[in-house]
Design a protein around this motif. Sequence first.
Motif, PDB file in Angstrom:
ATOM      1  N   LYS A 126      -1.279   9.742   6.968  1.00  0.00           N
ATOM      2  CA  LYS A 126      -1.014   8.908   8.088  1.00  0.00           C
ATOM      3  C   LYS A 126      -2.210   7.593   7.992  1.00  0.00           C
ATOM      4  N   VAL A 127      -1.718   6.486   8.422  1.00  0.00           N
ATOM      5  CA  VAL A 127      -2.380   5.231   8.201  1.00  0.00           C
ATOM      6  C   VAL A 127      -2.945   4.986   9.615  1.00  0.00           C
ATOM      7  N   VAL A 128      -4.293   4.742   9.486  1.00  0.00           N
ATOM      8  CA  VAL A 128      -4.860   4.058  10.761  1.00  0.00           C
ATOM      9  C   VAL A 128      -5.305   2.608  10.469  1.00  0.00           C
ATOM     10  N   VAL A 129      -5.015   1.889  11.725  1.00  0.00           N
ATOM     11  CA  VAL A 129      -5.141   0.371  11.585  1.00  0.00           C
ATOM     12  C   VAL A 129      -6.057  -0.262  12.856  1.00  0.00           C
ATOM     13  N   THR A 130      -7.031  -0.873  12.710  1.00  0.00           N
ATOM     14  CA  THR A 130      -7.785  -1.462  13.915  1.00  0.00           C
ATOM     15  C   THR A 130      -8.203  -2.815  13.392  1.00  0.00           C
ATOM     16  N   VAL A 162      -6.756  14.001  11.850  1.00  0.00           N
ATOM     17  CA  VAL A 162      -6.767  12.735  12.989  1.00  0.00           C
ATOM     18  C   VAL A 162      -7.594  13.499  14.209  1.00  0.00           C
ATOM     19  N   TYR A 216      -8.514  12.065  18.205  1.00  0.00           N
ATOM     20  CA  TYR A 216      -8.223  11.132  19.133  1.00  0.00           C
ATOM     21  C   TYR A 216      -9.140  11.079  20.080  1.00  0.00           C
ATOM     22  N   LEU A 234       0.816  -1.135  -0.098  1.00  0.00           N
ATOM     23  CA  LEU A 234      -0.048  -0.035  -0.113  1.00  0.00           C
ATOM     24  C   LEU A 234       0.820   1.221   0.164  1.00  0.00           C
ATOM     25  N   ASP A 235       0.473   2.400  -0.573  1.00  0.00           N
ATOM     26  CA  ASP A 235       1.125   3.684  -0.726  1.00  0.00           C
ATOM     27  C   ASP A 235       0.296   4.641  -0.031  1.00  0.00           C
ATOM     28  N   PHE A 236       0.519   5.246   1.043  1.00  0.00           N
ATOM     29  CA  PHE A 236      -0.419   6.145   1.653  1.00  0.00           C
ATOM     30  C   PHE A 236       0.304   7.683   1.505  1.00  0.00           C
ATOM     31  N   LYS A 237       1.278   7.734   0.738  1.00  0.00           N
ATOM     32  CA  LYS A 237       1.951   8.891   0.520  1.00  0.00           C
ATOM     33  C   LYS A 237       2.058   9.788   1.748  1.00  0.00           C
ATOM     34  N   ALA A 278     -14.109   6.627  13.402  1.00  0.00           N
ATOM     35  CA  ALA A 278     -14.003   7.340  14.930  1.00  0.00           C
ATOM     36  C   ALA A 278     -12.678   7.941  14.886  1.00  0.00           C
ATOM     37  N   MET A 279     -11.573   7.853  14.117  1.00  0.00           N
ATOM     38  CA  MET A 279     -10.353   8.500  13.882  1.00  0.00           C
ATOM     39  C   MET A 279     -10.497   9.585  12.977  1.00  0.00           C
ATOM     40  N   LEU A 291      -7.847  -0.766   7.360  1.00  0.00           N
ATOM     41  CA  LEU A 291      -6.720   0.337   7.360  1.00  0.00           C
ATOM     42  C   LEU A 291      -7.492   1.475   6.843  1.00  0.00           C
TER      43      LEU A 291
END
Lengths: 348, 348
Positions: A52-56, A158, A160, A46-49, A90-91, A150
């Motif tokens: 930011k990447v979120v993962v859950t 973002v 929190y 994957l390329d998000f340039k 939720a992020m 993702l």
Amino acid sequence: MIEDKNQSRTDLSNLGEFALIEHLTKQFKINHKSTIKGIGDDAAVLDFKDKKVVVTTDLLVEGVHFDLSYMPLKHLGYKAVMVNLSDVYAMNAEATQITVSIAVSNRFPLEALEEIYAGIETAANLYNIDVVGGDTTSSTKGLLISVTALGEVSNTDVVYRSGAKPNDLLVVSGDLGAAYMGLQVLEREKEVYKVNPNSQPDLEPYTYIIERQLKPEARKDIVKLLKDLEVKPTSMIDISDGLSSEIIHLCTNSKVGCDLYENKIPLDPQVISTCEEFNIDSTTVALNGGEDYELLFTISQEDFPKIKANPNLSVIGYITEVSAGMHLVTRAETKIELKAQGWKNFNA
Amino acid sequence: MIEDKNQSRTDLSNLGEFALIEHLTKQFKINHKSTIKGIGDDAAVLDFKDKKVVVTTDLLVEGVHFDLSYMPLKHLGYKAVMVNLSDVYAMNAEATQITVSIAVSNRFPLEALEEIYAGIETAANLYNIDVVGGDTTSSTKGLLISVTALGEVSNTDVVYRSGAKPNDLLVVSGDLGAAYMGLQVLEREKEVYKVNPNSQPDLEPYTYIIERQLKPEARKDIVKLLKDLEVKPTSMIDISDGLSSEIIHLCTNSKVGCDLYENKIPLDPQVISTCEEFNIDSTTVALNGGEDYELLFTISQEDFPKIKANPNLSVIGYITEVSAGMHLVTRAETKIELKAQGWKNFNA
């Protein structure tokens, strides 16, 4: 139950692992530019340039999180995706990819797995998600789905759980308690069915709450709405375990207190009528029911004019100093300390 | 079995979900700059800047992938991480984060989960991995671990299964078949134990092969070695299902054929002696055994001088035109078509 139906049935043992994964995933399309390589190598690329990447990740286990006697497999696949997307939204992020792992016993035919994947595909298409990997294996007993989602979000967007400030407004999307009451109706009908398999239940009065249980929707639309309204929440969390538990998470992470107003908690009329029928307090259901997958967030008071007219959003309270504690202000205007009673899976 | 041991025992039902996750994950440290937010929000937040992201996931199911009568829980946690890191390294990437989901029945006490997490922590520390999320839930029966691993790789370094070219050399790290033979020894001792629980097996002659089964290591060192040697593989895959099946994947994805030389397949002396003892052909074990977690890759012939002296790497064949097919060249110099017989979980 799926295995009792008189339908075509292909034993999983007739297929190898690779043929099975190929068969189940060949129809998935790749839509995101960020997906360089999906299924078919050791890992997805994957390329998000500059995002930011979120993962859950979340597990759904048969007999704990779902009951196949009333949960259609297609809905189960759909719900397994929603539960995870909800965490991404939720992020304040855009969900982009998922991986799906399924453990399934030999009692399930290939057609059952196809149904689960059909639900996953429907969810992926509707929410614009690329399915980029996974694992399908046998289990000694039962069915289990593990999804990892993702998403991408810019540094400035973002949100929190930890940003709520005193005087912020506490806001919730949609309405609460419906998924829990839908489950109560389904459990009741299951008991009736055990006694009389020929009974034809009239579920018409419960359509909305049953749909909320069997086919929840993650609130992608709310993330977009807030962006369109130019409102950035100061903190946000999704409501998977009940409002009470989630408010406590937000306040604890933000080191603040809150006053939640009982009379502001949004309830659908079907929730109210079904609560009356079951003789359960609707506030208790909204506070502790879980599986609503609505978004709970806080905003600065100055953003109130932007959201006040929106029927999707309800202001249900406000943030206080941490020393004030976390309270429910009842209809009788008494203050009760908020307690989390949401998650009980290990107490089963 | 873990529950038969006379040890301290804390019921999982004494803890809530949040207290449990907090308890199990509080010792995890964050080491990577790319980890902006780990455990504790709806999702982890990661920042890979200009690097590409690789994602892979694997499920380990009790009774299918492991047997707790000889697999210590700490090793299980360790192995669950290795299985996933191996896929990341097979992309020529650096593994950076994992999420861990565990479903566990109430027959396991808290101390069992602590053991699993101790293994995960050991793996994370040794391989420099941040644990950024997960889910712990109950199951109706048995234990299941789902790990998702993320890694980062530059655009120029990423290696797919699809890049092998005719005349490339086929190279494998380490040696093959040991994990499978370790499993055979453990299975045999389990049967002996059933007949005579007081027997004290002498496992000294099998130390290496048992360790390969119970505590495999993902080949992070090979990715670094290749970088140091300035060798970029043209294609790469990890060996989880047996050499034969993985070669077929590489060749099919790259649209090439190959000649694999039986007398070049690297075997540890313990594998050879144990194969003799069990009266199994060691080539069959190497081709179809699985769980070696070595790396299989192809390199240009011009890179051969850079790797030829390295004891960690064996050239086992070369790539041919697709029309030539995929063959094993036996010690007797006959050619046999390669067939995949690796994965049999659904046939159990």
